[in-house]
Every structure is written in C-alpha cells, then in structure tokens.
Scaffold this motif. Structure first.
Motif, mmCIF file in Angstrom:
data_model
loop_
_atom_site.group_PDB
_atom_site.id
_atom_site.type_symbol
_atom_site.label_atom_id
_atom_site.label_comp_id
_atom_site.label_asym_id
_atom_site.label_seq_id
_atom_site.Cartn_x
_atom_site.Cartn_y
_atom_site.Cartn_z
ATOM 1 N N LYS A 53 0.846 -1.196 0.000
ATOM 2 C CA LYS A 53 0.000 0.000 0.000
ATOM 3 C C LYS A 53 0.879 1.243 0.000
ATOM 4 C CE LYS A 53 -0.453 0.245 5.020
ATOM 5 N NZ LYS A 53 -1.364 0.312 6.138
ATOM 6 N N SER A 54 0.291 2.353 -0.370
ATOM 7 C CA SER A 54 1.008 3.617 -0.391
ATOM 8 C C SER A 54 1.554 3.894 1.007
ATOM 9 C CB SER A 54 0.052 4.727 -0.836
ATOM 10 O OG SER A 54 0.739 5.944 -0.915
ATOM 11 N N GLY A 55 2.841 4.212 1.081
ATOM 12 C CA GLY A 55 3.481 4.470 2.361
ATOM 13 C C GLY A 55 4.000 3.221 3.050
ATOM 14 N N GLY A 56 3.804 2.057 2.435
ATOM 15 C CA GLY A 56 4.258 0.796 3.019
ATOM 16 C C GLY A 56 4.956 -0.055 1.967
ATOM 17 N N ASN A 57 4.791 -1.360 2.077
ATOM 18 C CA ASN A 57 5.349 -2.252 1.065
ATOM 19 C C ASN A 57 4.798 -1.848 -0.294
ATOM 20 O OD1 ASN A 57 6.512 -3.765 3.137
ATOM 21 N ND2 ASN A 57 4.845 -5.243 3.172
ATOM 22 N N HIS A 58 5.626 -1.942 -1.338
ATOM 23 C CA HIS A 58 5.167 -1.611 -2.682
ATOM 24 C C HIS A 58 6.046 -2.287 -3.727
ATOM 25 C CE1 HIS A 58 8.107 1.443 -1.505
ATOM 26 N NE2 HIS A 58 8.428 1.529 -2.792
ATOM 27 N N LEU A 59 5.523 -2.369 -4.927
ATOM 28 C CA LEU A 59 6.286 -2.845 -6.077
ATOM 29 C C LEU A 59 6.824 -1.633 -6.811
ATOM 30 C CD1 LEU A 59 3.745 -5.442 -7.555
ATOM 31 C CD2 LEU A 59 5.615 -5.886 -5.942
ATOM 32 N N MET A 60 8.044 -1.719 -7.305
ATOM 33 C CA MET A 60 8.604 -0.657 -8.138
ATOM 34 C C MET A 60 8.864 -1.225 -9.533
ATOM 35 S SD MET A 60 8.768 2.238 -6.562
ATOM 36 C CE MET A 60 9.627 3.061 -7.872
ATOM 37 N N PHE A 61 8.157 -0.657 -10.497
ATOM 38 C CA PHE A 61 8.378 -0.995 -11.901
ATOM 39 C C PHE A 61 9.464 -0.056 -12.395
ATOM 40 C CE2 PHE A 61 4.191 -2.404 -10.863
ATOM 41 C CZ PHE A 61 3.949 -3.520 -11.649
ATOM 42 N N GLU A 62 10.622 -0.609 -12.744
ATOM 43 C CA GLU A 62 11.770 0.208 -13.123
ATOM 44 C C GLU A 62 12.097 -0.008 -14.587
ATOM 45 O OE1 GLU A 62 14.696 -0.982 -10.243
ATOM 46 O OE2 GLU A 62 13.421 -0.371 -8.576
ATOM 47 N N MET A 63 12.554 1.038 -15.233
ATOM 48 C CA MET A 63 12.862 1.013 -16.664
ATOM 49 C C MET A 63 11.637 0.561 -17.467
ATOM 50 S SD MET A 63 16.757 -0.458 -16.487
ATOM 51 C CE MET A 63 16.472 -1.602 -15.131
ATOM 52 N N LEU A 64 10.545 1.324 -17.299
ATOM 53 C CA LEU A 64 9.308 1.026 -18.023
ATOM 54 C C LEU A 64 9.585 0.986 -19.521
ATOM 55 C CD1 LEU A 64 6.809 3.363 -16.138
ATOM 56 C CD2 LEU A 64 6.814 0.863 -16.085
ATOM 57 N N LYS A 65 8.988 0.038 -20.200
ATOM 58 C CA LYS A 65 9.131 -0.049 -21.651
ATOM 59 C C LYS A 65 8.210 0.954 -22.334
ATOM 60 C CE LYS A 65 10.725 -4.754 -21.382
ATOM 61 N NZ LYS A 65 10.447 -6.150 -21.656
ATOM 62 N N ARG A 66 7.107 1.281 -21.646
ATOM 63 C CA ARG A 66 6.146 2.279 -22.116
ATOM 64 C C ARG A 66 5.376 2.745 -20.901
ATOM 65 N NH1 ARG A 66 0.977 2.554 -23.332
ATOM 66 N NH2 ARG A 66 0.528 0.369 -23.012
ATOM 67 N N LYS A 67 5.113 4.028 -20.808
ATOM 68 C CA LYS A 67 4.398 4.575 -19.655
ATOM 69 C C LYS A 67 2.933 4.106 -19.688
ATOM 70 C CE LYS A 67 3.248 9.042 -17.600
ATOM 71 N NZ LYS A 67 3.482 10.491 -17.719
ATOM 72 N N PRO A 68 2.480 3.367 -18.671
ATOM 73 C CA PRO A 68 1.075 2.934 -18.637
ATOM 74 C C PRO A 68 0.153 4.114 -18.327
ATOM 75 C CG PRO A 68 2.223 2.178 -16.664
ATOM 76 C CD PRO A 68 3.232 2.872 -17.528
ATOM 77 N N VAL A 69 -1.030 4.104 -18.940
ATOM 78 C CA VAL A 69 -1.977 5.198 -18.723
ATOM 79 C C VAL A 69 -3.270 4.662 -18.130
ATOM 80 C CG1 VAL A 69 -1.012 6.671 -20.535
ATOM 81 C CG2 VAL A 69 -2.851 5.089 -21.088
ATOM 82 N N GLN A 70 -3.976 5.552 -17.452
ATOM 83 C CA GLN A 70 -5.240 5.198 -16.792
ATOM 84 C C GLN A 70 -6.160 4.478 -17.769
ATOM 85 O OE1 GLN A 70 -7.186 8.528 -14.942
ATOM 86 N NE2 GLN A 70 -8.980 7.350 -14.393
ATOM 87 N N GLY A 71 -6.785 3.411 -17.290
ATOM 88 C CA GLY A 71 -7.697 2.616 -18.111
ATOM 89 C C GLY A 71 -7.055 1.364 -18.688
ATOM 90 N N GLU A 72 -5.740 1.329 -18.724
ATOM 91 C CA GLU A 72 -5.036 0.133 -19.209
ATOM 92 C C GLU A 72 -4.852 -0.851 -18.055
ATOM 93 O OE1 GLU A 72 -2.241 2.167 -22.656
ATOM 94 O OE2 GLU A 72 -1.288 1.535 -20.792
ATOM 95 N N THR A 73 -4.367 -2.035 -18.386
ATOM 96 C CA THR A 73 -3.949 -2.994 -17.361
ATOM 97 C C THR A 73 -2.505 -3.394 -17.630
ATOM 98 O OG1 THR A 73 -4.763 -4.890 -18.613
ATOM 99 C CG2 THR A 73 -6.265 -3.947 -16.978
ATOM 100 N N VAL A 74 -1.817 -3.752 -16.568
ATOM 101 C CA VAL A 74 -0.445 -4.235 -16.643
ATOM 102 C C VAL A 74 -0.447 -5.655 -16.085
ATOM 103 C CG1 VAL A 74 1.907 -3.923 -15.771
ATOM 104 C CG2 VAL A 74 0.540 -1.920 -16.421
#
Length: 153
Positions: A103-124
C-alpha cells in the motif's frame, strides 16, 4: 467371532485416520494464494511506476514472495518501508491464514525502466513468484495518479 470384531474395528479406525490425514493435507495446510485490490497509479515518470496489491493466503502454510516479473518493465522490485525510508528486499513473507499488503506508504512494487508509460484505463500484467507455490498472474488496472482505494487495503 470375538477376534474378527476387534480386527475389523482396528482396520476401520486405521482407514478413518488415514482418510483424515489425507484430507487435512489437502484442505488448508498448503499455502492458498490469491490477489485482491491491485492497482498502479498512473505514473508521472516515464521510467518508473509503483504498484500496490494484497496477497491473501487462505492456507495453513506461510510462503514467500520472491520476485515479480512483467513485460511492462525491465525490472520489478519488492520494497518495504522501514521507518521513513524504503528498502529493496529479496523477498517478503505471506503469512499462513494472513495477508501481505502492498500500500502507499508501506510495502510496494517498483516498476523500473518502463518499456512504455502505462496510462489510466489500461492494465499491466504481472506474475508473482513464490518460494513454494506456483506463480500467480495478475492483471493490474492503471488508475488515476491520485487514486486512493476506499478499502485502504
């Protein structure tokens, strides 16, 4: 006749014990992992994004999340927040009958060196890898940059 009754009772008792052992190991002793509440806030950066989710373990055995992979980024790392600083870690525990919360402010995943910036409405798509359990694939929706889940994870 007296000898047959105890032998039959002993055989039935043994069968019930074996059945009980077999069903116990199949119901609740192994880790039973699922994911809920996953989201990625639309990143501001073109190269990095954060991800949040909850790994739920309905089973009786703890497991460890050891890595996360995604075609969306060259690297996805696990971070935990200790005090006011975040640290990359090699793995995080998913407790038996418990949850591992990102969660925000706690444990989190970091996606580094994005191949393309994801935008709202998409899924990863990500794949969570565990020490003992099979991988779990998750479709994570990209939400607005200011998204704040009502559940609070």
């Amino acid at each position: 006749m007296r000898h047959r009754l105890p032998a039959a009772a002993l055989a039935m008792t043994a069968a019930l014990l074996l059945t009980g052992c077999g069903s116990d190991s199949g119901s609740g002793s192994a880790a039973e992992l699922s994911v809920k509440g996953a989201y990625i806030p639309q990143p501001v950066s073109d190269t990095m994004a954060a991800g949040f989710l909850t790994v739920v373990n309905g089973g009786g055995t703890k497991d460890r999340l050891t890595s996360v992979t995604s075609a969306a980024a060259r690297s996805v790392t696990l971070h935990e927040t200790v005090g006011s600083s975040m640290e990359e870690v090699a793995s995080l525990t998913v407790p038996a009958h418990g949850q591992l919360v990102f969660k925000s402010g706690g444990n989190h995943l970091m996606f580094e060196m994005l191949k393309r910036k994801p935008v709202q409405g998409e899924t990863v798509t990500v794949e969570l890898h565990f020490a003992a359990s099979d991988p779990v694939e998750v479709e994570i929706p990209v939400e607005s940059a200011t998204y704040n889940p009502k559940t609070g994870h």
